[in-house]
Design an enzyme around this catalytic site. Structure first.
Site, PDB file in Angstrom:
ATOM      1  N   GLU A  54       0.872  -1.194   0.000  1.00  0.00           N
ATOM      2  CA  GLU A  54       0.000   0.000   0.000  1.00  0.00           C
ATOM      3  C   GLU A  54       0.897   1.228   0.000  1.00  0.00           C
ATOM      4  OE1 GLU A  54      -2.852  -0.992   3.075  1.00  0.00           O
ATOM      5  OE2 GLU A  54      -1.417  -0.666   4.681  1.00  0.00           O
ATOM      6  N   GLU A  65       5.780   6.753  10.250  1.00  0.00           N
ATOM      7  CA  GLU A  65       4.432   6.680  10.821  1.00  0.00           C
ATOM      8  C   GLU A  65       4.358   5.567  11.871  1.00  0.00           C
ATOM      9  OE1 GLU A  65       0.776   6.822   8.201  1.00  0.00           O
ATOM     10  OE2 GLU A  65       0.898   4.691   8.631  1.00  0.00           O
ATOM     11  N   ASP A 217       4.248  14.834   9.357  1.00  0.00           N
ATOM     12  CA  ASP A 217       3.161  14.458  10.280  1.00  0.00           C
ATOM     13  C   ASP A 217       3.637  13.418  11.286  1.00  0.00           C
ATOM     14  OD1 ASP A 217       3.262  12.435   8.278  1.00  0.00           O
ATOM     15  OD2 ASP A 217       1.201  11.846   8.734  1.00  0.00           O
ATOM     16  N   TRP A 291       4.169  19.061   3.428  1.00  0.00           N
ATOM     17  CA  TRP A 291       4.215  17.679   2.946  1.00  0.00           C
ATOM     18  C   TRP A 291       5.554  17.006   3.152  1.00  0.00           C
ATOM     19  CZ3 TRP A 291       1.247  13.882   1.945  1.00  0.00           C
ATOM     20  CH2 TRP A 291       1.561  12.907   1.008  1.00  0.00           C
ATOM     21  N   TYR A 390      -3.443  33.501   3.812  1.00  0.00           N
ATOM     22  CA  TYR A 390      -2.134  34.155   3.899  1.00  0.00           C
ATOM     23  C   TYR A 390      -1.446  34.197   2.532  1.00  0.00           C
ATOM     24  CZ  TYR A 390      -2.437  34.105   8.996  1.00  0.00           C
ATOM     25  OH  TYR A 390      -2.816  34.309  10.297  1.00  0.00           O
ATOM     26  N   TRP A 596       0.026   0.508  12.663  1.00  0.00           N
ATOM     27  CA  TRP A 596      -0.558   1.802  13.053  1.00  0.00           C
ATOM     28  C   TRP A 596      -2.006   1.637  13.497  1.00  0.00           C
ATOM     29  CZ3 TRP A 596      -4.908   4.068  11.193  1.00  0.00           C
ATOM     30  CH2 TRP A 596      -5.384   3.672   9.932  1.00  0.00           C
TER      31      TRP A 596
END
Ligand code: NAG
Ligand code: NAG
Ligand code: NAG
Length: 614
Positions: A54, A65, A217, A291, A390, A596
């Protein structure tokens, strides 16, 4: 007469601690060495099943992650068991295996020319000098995003080494190749031209080189985990047991500010074409978790060079106001660099504003914003130009993202973080956004005692948030991690606001996931492997007539397939199922246990138990 009271008493006893107990059951299953979630070094795999493709090309590859979920899982374990040693260990895994030490020629980096562009003038890097002054080193302290955990490709790009080959063992730093995950040619993060073609896996350069990529992230999730660990350990009088780890996480957060910068350090806001100025100092900061961060250099000491860059592309799914709040307010996490705290303060304010900006009239949140329209600082349509964030341009389906932007888990993840931020601070703007979003959620989620359905894929149309319509294109029970992160968002919201429907829905989701996905290894999702037919598709060769060889001798050329360049896939204990399928048999059905997702559900159970004492 006594009987009704007795029944009520027993019922209360039976439910007290149910979610804490379930947390511990799941935690013990995940961490049981016989269950196969971790490599021998203690690195969590993407999933315990290797035959999975995946975001990774096999389940025993892993990513930042998974390691960020691992440290968060162990932080929660600390809260529940009052033992924070596993939390410290989870940090050690990150530092030992995912923060790269090999960064040749990083000393030759010139912050006045951070990265080369043939088409656009480039601004300056405003962070390097203060980070170097603070930490006394040039190396970046960030997680690379992808590891070949068992070194299946054999590059031997292990910590501190550059392509040592199959004689090395342990987690190896790698990259995905261009194209879809089925087409990509996985290659080493440090490429000394030992394998691949005559210039290794460098298709356009003949200089041995290295580079790493950060998925911001995940690094932000590590900070979020550390924030909670800090809160929970303080409450238990145990803060001194984790302060060394928190200091390291603070350093990570200091460096994570690179994600706040435009990809070419050009001025943020209405940056169109060549007329947009290269920024002086921090004019290139958008202050959002973008990103990507990338950095690299060459290997030889001759003509040494090094580069680094942030990203102009911002999706809502990466934002983490808890991490930003922690970097500003937690004395154990506050960055040491002089401008670190103010940068994170700016980030916190902007992130919350971005949630508000991206909310559609129906309550769903849309995609993101960019400082570089179409990745070329292009000129967007006039309505987009007239309604910027912005000076950045709205994108309902951000470009850089090959479909991840449509996967609904990105929204439940980021709304959980907003709900946690609201829980911590009571922030009124966050409350309004959450309230409206949950109203949309209630219209798109169904839960019965025995089944549930949540949005899984979503798409939008519209040029601005205010005229964007979301469409749920696929719903179901195929990712319980979407349900568990949604449950966590509802729990934090309910705990602060007292909203009983939110609490009730959170509980129902936890119960129905437990009822539907539980087995003796944790929580599974049953999936048929028909997409594995793509194993027979040719790989994507970026340069015509390029060919190469992997360390194990697998040949790579225009006629090679996914499977041809990964012959080791055939060593999987269940390979015969795929072989039979590729020979025309039925698609195998596998019970996946993604790391996860296990951790996400454990965190939802733990949070519910801590918040409500149930
Ligand atoms: C192999 O398949 C069996 C039966 O489906 C399953 O129990 C086992 O977990 C699989 N092993 C791996 C490594 O995927
Ligand atoms: C956008 O959605 C509306 C309402 O569903 C629909 O009528 C319209 O055709 C859609 N536009 C595009 C470009 O998909
Ligand atoms: C091209 O790749 C295929 C599969 O990887 C291999 O069988 C074949 O021998 C290769 N061709 C050459 C000329 O190396």
């Amino acid at each position: 007469m006594l009987q009704p009271f007795l029944v009520i008493f027993l019922a209360a006893c039976a439910s007290a601690g149910t979610y804490k107990d379930r947390f511990l059951i799941l935690y013990n299953q995940i961490t049981d060495g016989n269950n196969g979630y971790y490599s021998k070094e203690g690195v969590p795999y993407h999933s315990r099943e290797n035959m999975l493709v995946e975001t990774v090309d096999h389940g025993h590859e892993t990513d930042s992650e998974a390691l960020s979920y691992n440290i968060y899982l162990h932080a929660m374990y600390g809260a529940i068991s009052k033992n924070f040693e596993p939390f410290n260990q989870a940090w050690n895994i990150i530092e030992n295996y995912l923060i790269p030490q090999t960064q040749y020629n990083i000393e030759s980096y010139n912050p006045k020319f951070p990265v080369y562009s043939a088409d656009f003038s480039v601004g300056v890097d405003p962070l390097h000098d203060e980070l170097k002054a603070t930490y006394g080193e040039d190396k970046l302290f960030l997680m690379h995003w992808l590891l070949d955990t068992d070194d299946n490709f054999g590059f031997g790009n292990v910590q501190g080494q550059c392509t040592l080959g199959p004689k090395a063992s342990g987690p190896s730093f790698v990259h995905m190749g261009a194209g879809s995950v089925w087409q990509g040619i996985t290659y080493p993060a440090c490429d000394n031209f030992a394998y691949g073609g005559s210039t290794g896996f460098s298709y356009t350069s003949n200089i041995p080189n290295w580079h790493y990529s950060v998925a911001p992230d995940a690094d932000a999730r590590v900070i979020q985990a550390a924030y909670w660990a800090s809160q929970w350990a303080t409450r238990n009088g145990q803060i001194s047991t984790i302060q060394n780890t928190l200091a390291k996480v603070s350093k990570l957060g200091d460096y994570l500010r690179y994600s706040f910068y435009d990809v070419l350090y050009r001025t943020v806001g209405n940056c169109i074409g060549t007329s947009c100025r290269p920024a002086a100092y921090k004019e290139s900061a958008h202050y959002l978790l973008s990103w990507f961060i990338g950095w690299g250099g060459n290997i030889d000491s001759q003509d040494a060079y090094s580069w680094r860059t942030g990203s102009s592309e911002i999706i809502i799914g990466y934002q983490n106001p808890v991490a930003a709040f922690a970097m500003v307010n937690d004395p154990n996490l506050r960055p040491k660099s002089p401008t670190g705290r103010i940068d994170w303060q700016n980030s916190l304010i902007r992130q919350v504003q971005l949630y508000q900006y991206l909310q559609t009239p129906e309550g769903a949140l849309s995609g993101g914003v960019t400082n570089s329209w179409k990745n070329v600082y292009g000129e967007p349509p006039s309505d987009v130009r007239a309604n910027t964030f912005y000076g950045m341009f709205y994108e309902n389906e951000p470009l850089m993202d090959d479909g991840t932007s449509d996967w609904f888990g990105m929204w439940t993840w980021s709304m959980d973080r907003l709900a946690q931020y609201y829980y911590i601070t009571g922030d009124a703007t966050s409350r309004v956004v959450l309230r409206k979003w949950f109203d949309w959620i209630y219209r798109h989620v169904t839960i019965t005692d025995t089944s549930y359905s949540v949005p899984v894929m979503i798409s939008w149309n519209g040029s601005l948030p205010r005229n964007t319509k979301p469409t749920v294109t696929f719903s179901g029970a195929t990712f319980y991690g979407i349900a568990s992160s949604l449950s966590r968002a509802l729990s934090y919201y309910a705990a602060k606001s007292g909203d009983s429907r939110a609490k009730q829905t959170a509980k129902q989701l936890l119960d129905v996931v437990w009822a539907n996905h539980k087995d003796d290894k944790g929580l599974y999702v049953r999936t048929d492997l028909s997409p594995f037919i793509n194993m027979e598709q040719p790989v994507f060769i970026p340069v015509q007539d390029w060919s190469g060889t992997y360390p194990n001798g697998d040949k790579i050329n225009a006629s090679s397939t996914f499977l041809d360049i990964r012959s080791w896939y055939k060593k999987d204990e269940n390979w015969s199922q795929i072989e039979n399928f590729l020979n025309g048999g039925p698609a195998p059905v596998v019970d996946y246990h993604r790391f996860w997702e296990q951790a996400d559900m454990a965190l939802a159970l733990g949070a519910y138990s801590l918040l409500f004492g149930e």
